[in-house]
Scaffold this active site. Structure first.
Site, short mmCIF file in Angstrom:
data_model
loop_
_atom_site.label_atom_id
_atom_site.label_comp_id
_atom_site.label_asym_id
_atom_site.label_seq_id
_atom_site.Cartn_x
_atom_site.Cartn_y
_atom_site.Cartn_z
N ASP A 5 -52.71 -26.07 -35.99
CA ASP A 5 -53.79 -25.79 -36.80
C ASP A 5 -53.61 -24.95 -37.90
OD1 ASP A 5 -56.82 -25.95 -36.75
OD2 ASP A 5 -56.99 -25.75 -35.68
N ASP A 6 -54.34 -25.51 -38.76
CA ASP A 6 -54.30 -24.18 -40.48
C ASP A 6 -52.86 -23.92 -41.19
OD1 ASP A 6 -56.93 -24.61 -39.76
OD2 ASP A 6 -57.43 -23.21 -39.85
N CYS B 71 -60.32 -29.56 -40.37
CA CYS B 71 -59.95 -30.01 -39.03
C CYS B 71 -60.76 -31.64 -38.56
CB CYS B 71 -60.14 -28.69 -38.20
SG CYS B 71 -59.54 -27.75 -38.26
N ARG C 167 -57.85 -35.07 -38.65
CA ARG C 167 -57.74 -35.82 -36.85
C ARG C 167 -57.72 -36.92 -36.62
NH1 ARG C 167 -56.51 -30.66 -33.87
NH2 ARG C 167 -56.80 -28.59 -35.45
N LYS D 235 -56.27 -29.48 -28.41
CA LYS D 235 -57.32 -29.47 -29.45
C LYS D 235 -58.18 -30.58 -29.10
CE LYS D 235 -59.11 -28.21 -33.38
NZ LYS D 235 -59.33 -27.08 -34.86
N HIS E 103 -61.70 -31.99 -31.38
CA HIS E 103 -62.22 -31.65 -31.93
C HIS E 103 -62.99 -32.99 -33.06
CE1 HIS E 103 -63.15 -28.12 -35.74
NE2 HIS E 103 -64.31 -28.98 -34.70
N SER F 5 -62.58 -25.98 -31.90
CA SER F 5 -61.60 -24.62 -32.97
C SER F 5 -62.18 -24.14 -32.11
CB SER F 5 -61.82 -24.79 -34.14
OG SER F 5 -61.60 -25.31 -34.81
N HIS G 218 -55.05 -21.23 -36.17
CA HIS G 218 -56.47 -20.98 -36.69
C HIS G 218 -56.82 -19.85 -36.55
CE1 HIS G 218 -60.59 -21.94 -36.39
NE2 HIS G 218 -60.30 -22.78 -37.06
N ASP H 174 -52.67 -29.64 -39.68
CA ASP H 174 -53.89 -31.05 -39.83
C ASP H 174 -54.94 -30.32 -41.10
OD1 ASP H 174 -54.76 -28.44 -39.49
OD2 ASP H 174 -57.05 -28.85 -38.12
N ASN H 175 -54.17 -29.44 -41.35
CA ASN H 175 -54.39 -28.71 -43.20
C ASN H 175 -53.39 -27.89 -43.51
OD1 ASN H 175 -57.01 -28.33 -41.04
ND2 ASN H 175 -55.82 -26.55 -42.01
N LYS I 23 -56.59 -24.94 -47.01
CA LYS I 23 -57.22 -24.39 -46.46
C LYS I 23 -58.69 -24.97 -46.93
CE LYS I 23 -59.95 -24.56 -41.87
NZ LYS I 23 -60.04 -24.33 -40.57
MG MG Z 1 -57.07 -26.98 -38.88
#
Ligand code: MG
Length: 464
Positions: A30-31, A70, A74, A127, A129, A156, A231, A283-284, A305
């Site tokens: 994540d991130d 996010c 996803r 996660k 989301h 998150s 994240h 994810d980004n 991001k």
């Molecule tokens: Mg993210």
């Protein structure tokens, strides 16, 4: 039946038995930025297991997330479709919030559902989301979207500030105080801990994943492991905290890397490595708004991001399948949207009918090393198409910096960059290549014709 036909059918049956369906494991950080792993050139973050996975597998230099934040990302991964098609994007809200009542529509057919229909055991550990589950919103639970097993957070880790211990400082996101956050941990529909200790999440995800693999070693399985980190707020367990020269961000990534190592070790211990495709991505891009302490790095790429500059959406991508995927590095452009058709193909699963899918099967690239032209790739920010890539060229119609930048600039004369020569998007060349601008503009117009936006799921919230 004629004897020779019977023989052929028997042999075909044996051949089918001899090629068991591969297990599929997807790690989603994540991130995590393009420049955050050792194997992508980070000088001080240590990721030995991912580096080894990359050395033994196929490392992508041009792999893209299908969204800049996010929730839409996803949704894209699990539906194989641009999130605008499922209503999982919004210009203002960007992601689902803790108070959101929307979620992934049940009409969408997730990758988990598709693999389940082909006989796979399915698990989501990490996660979600894609909807905040509640008793009156049962359709938003991962168990309602094709997952047999679930352990993790609904969204998150920064979305519910603590109800009992208010952050003492305004910049709580960059501090490491687990008691400041009500991160609710679930197993299935059971609330395990309303305020889980986030320092234990990464090792607990590993333990859950290893257990799931052991329990399903005799049948094909799909394990989706979307990590909570990096994240912010960032948390590492005692074993990793304070060890990395990169600070807490490096500690967290070292633990995430260890988690991947534990799962690969379990696959090997059960003799499953040669029959398992493992894919690692993010994810980004990095949350640069968090600054240099807890925000990541997009390496040579611009921004992070939230942005449709390369740093917002180009991310690490590593495919590993010993004996099937030849070790190497590829500059073949590929995206998160492509994972769905690729994995469905490998699993012998039917793709969902009567809906446009936006991905391309990458299996010829993975298994035979053949280049795959996935055609036009569109960079959406929320519900708006900001940019597009075709071949080496990227066109920007609208630009805006990372998360937090309020200024969107619309370009009457679109910007053009050659990403093969200029991955940093530093040299704008539209004036030199009007033909290319025209070709990409036409390709985008064609794409738009096939997209029917639906009402965003990200708008509605709980009303008191
Ligand atoms: Mg993210």
């Amino acid at each position: 039946m004629r004897p020779c036909l019977l023989l052929v059918l028997t042999l075909l049956g044996i051949a089918a038995q001899a090629a068991p369906k591969p297990n599929i494991v997807v790690f989603l950080a994540d991130d995590l930025g393009y420049g955050d792993l050792g194997c992508y050139g980070h000088p001080t973050i240590k990721t030995p297991h991912l580096d080894q996975m990359a050395a033994e597998g196929l490392r992508f230099t041009q792999f893209y997330s299908a969204a800049e934040v996010c929730t839409p990302s996803r949704a894209a991964l699990l539906t194989g479709r641009y999130p605008i098609r499922s209503g999982m994007a919004h210009n203002q809200y960007r992601v689902l919030r803790a108070i959101s009542t929307g979620g992934l529509p049940k009409e969408e057919v997730t990758l988990a559902e598709t693999l389940k229909s082909a006989g796979y055991a399915t698990a989501l550990i990490g996660k979600w989301h894609l909807g905040v589950w509640a008793n009156d919103r049962p359709e938003h639970h991962p168990l309602a979207h094709g997952f047999d097993y679930h352990f993790g957070l609904m969204h998150s880790n920064d979305m519910n500030p603590s109800s009992v211990s208010k952050p003492a400082r305004a910049n709580a996101l960059v501090q490491q105080q687990p008691e400041w956050w009500d991160a609710a941990l679930y197993r299935g529909r059971d609330l395990l801990e309303p305020r889980t200790d986030q320092t234990q999440l990464t090792p607990r995800y590993a333990a859950e994943a290893v257990k799931f693999i052991g329990a399903n070693k005799d049948r094909p399985f799909f394990l989706y492991l979307p990590h909570t980190f990096p994240h912010t707020p960032l948390f590492a367990s005692e074993r990793f905290k304070g060890k990395s020269p990169r600070g807490i961000y490096g500690d967290v990534l070292a633990e995430l890397d260890w988690n991947v190592g534990e799962i690969l070790k379990a696959l090997k211990a059960h003799g499953l490595a040669e029959n398992t495709l493992v894919f690692f991505t993010s994810d980004n891009g990095p949350w640069t708004l968090m600054g240099t302490e807890t925000g990541g790095s997009s390496g040579p790429l611009k921004d992070g991001k939230g942005s449709t500059w390369e740093g917002g959406m180009r991310v690490p991508g590593i495919a590993w399948w010993p004996g099937k995927i030849k070790p190497g590095t590829t500059d073949n452009v590929a995206t998160m949207l492509d994972l769905y058709p690729t994995m469905a193909k490998l699993a012998g699963a039917e793709l969902p009918a009567s809906r446009p899918l936006d991905g391309t099967d990458l299996s010829p690239l993975l298994l035979q090393g053949q280049s795959v032209d996935r055609g036009l790739f569109c960079y959406y920010r929320g519900e708006r198409l900001f940019a597009a890539r075709l071949g080496d060229w990227k066109i920007h119609f609208i630009t805006q910096g990372s998360y937090g930048d309020p200024k969107a600039v619309t370009h009457e004369q679109p910007l053009l960059f050659n990403l093969a020569r200029d991955p940093a998007e530093a040299h704008e060349v539209s004036a030199q290549y009007p033909e290319v601008v025209r070709r990409l503009t036409e390709a985008v117009a064609e794409h738009r014709k096939g997209v029917v936006p639906v009402r965003s799921q990200l708008i509605d919230v709980v009303t008191k």
